[in-house]
Enzyme design. Sequence first.
Site, PDB file in Angstrom:
ATOM      1  N   MET A  53       3.244   2.483   5.382  1.00 39.43           N
ATOM      2  CA  MET A  53       3.072   1.519   4.317  1.00 39.43           C
ATOM      3  C   MET A  53       2.769   0.146   4.917  1.00 39.43           C
ATOM      4  O   MET A  53       3.262  -0.178   6.004  1.00 39.43           O
ATOM      5  CB  MET A  53       4.363   1.453   3.500  1.00 39.43           C
ATOM      6  CG  MET A  53       4.320   0.524   2.321  1.00 39.43           C
ATOM      7  SD  MET A  53       5.933   0.425   1.497  1.00 39.43           S
ATOM      8  CE  MET A  53       6.087   2.083   0.867  1.00 39.43           C
ATOM      9  N   CYS A  54       1.967  -0.649   4.217  1.00 36.99           N
ATOM     10  CA  CYS A  54       1.707  -2.011   4.676  1.00 36.99           C
ATOM     11  C   CYS A  54       1.711  -2.954   3.484  1.00 36.99           C
ATOM     12  O   CYS A  54       1.802  -2.523   2.336  1.00 36.99           O
ATOM     13  CB  CYS A  54       0.388  -2.091   5.443  1.00 36.99           C
ATOM     14  SG  CYS A  54      -1.090  -1.927   4.453  1.00 36.99           S
ATOM     15  N   THR A  55       1.643  -4.246   3.772  1.00 37.89           N
ATOM     16  CA  THR A  55       1.582  -5.232   2.704  1.00 37.89           C
ATOM     17  C   THR A  55       0.171  -5.802   2.624  1.00 37.89           C
ATOM     18  O   THR A  55      -0.535  -5.904   3.628  1.00 37.89           O
ATOM     19  CB  THR A  55       2.569  -6.390   2.926  1.00 37.89           C
ATOM     20  OG1 THR A  55       2.298  -6.984   4.185  1.00 37.89           O
ATOM     21  CG2 THR A  55       3.993  -5.905   2.883  1.00 37.89           C
ATOM     22  N   THR A  83      -1.336  -6.616   6.310  1.00 38.98           N
ATOM     23  CA  THR A  83      -0.551  -6.607   7.544  1.00 38.98           C
ATOM     24  C   THR A  83       0.091  -5.230   7.661  1.00 38.98           C
ATOM     25  O   THR A  83       0.746  -4.762   6.734  1.00 38.98           O
ATOM     26  CB  THR A  83       0.531  -7.700   7.517  1.00 38.98           C
ATOM     27  OG1 THR A  83      -0.119  -8.961   7.314  1.00 38.98           O
ATOM     28  CG2 THR A  83       1.312  -7.726   8.826  1.00 38.98           C
ATOM     29  N   SER A  85       0.870  -1.181   0.000  1.00 37.09           N
ATOM     30  CA  SER A  85       0.000   0.000   0.000  1.00 37.09           C
ATOM     31  C   SER A  85       0.898   1.220   0.000  1.00 37.09           C
ATOM     32  O   SER A  85       1.622   1.471   0.957  1.00 37.09           O
ATOM     33  CB  SER A  85      -0.891   0.011   1.244  1.00 37.09           C
ATOM     34  OG  SER A  85      -1.778  -1.069   1.206  1.00 37.09           O
TER      35      SER A  85
END
Length: 185
Positions: free
Chosen positions: A59-61, A77, A40
């Site tokens: 930021m995330c995955t 996550t 993201s």
Amino acid sequence: MQATLLSILGLALLGTLHAQDSIPVQADFQQDKLTGRWYSIGLASNSNWFKEKRPLMKMCTTIISTTAEGNLEVTSTYPKGDECVTRNSLYTKTEQPGRFSYTSPRWGSKHNIHVVETNYKEYALVATQISKSTGSSTMVLLYSRTKELSPERLEMFTQFSREQGLTDDEILILPQTDKCMADAA
């Protein structure tokens, strides 16, 4: 009085339906190519939770996979304080390829999700209209296969978010972090 109220409610519903129809969907959407790991990169929203959490966001995955029924399992996550939090969502396919629906079990909100534009190997732009008892909001997400995207893609995200009525203080390029990136395999 009742007729006036019904007219107002009818116009409000018509406006909501028109707003949903005005969000484009990727032409010739190929769901299997959307699966896999994404980062993201950008998030834009006019919701109250976004305004409250914006300074803390990173930021995330997100891992996207297809279920046996053809829906999307979306697992994100993200760092929250000193821990990594994982959230699973099931996006139910609709009759229009590239458009999905989701109901939050926690909040009861209804999400109308559009995969607006993607080239599958670099970026995906996703717009969501959210309705709940307290009102409606808009959210736009920019996903990337890597932790960085070109300035042109970032500008495309910003411009599209503005076209959805979001202001510059409701648009965020998420700060990079290494926290929780390895946990989301």
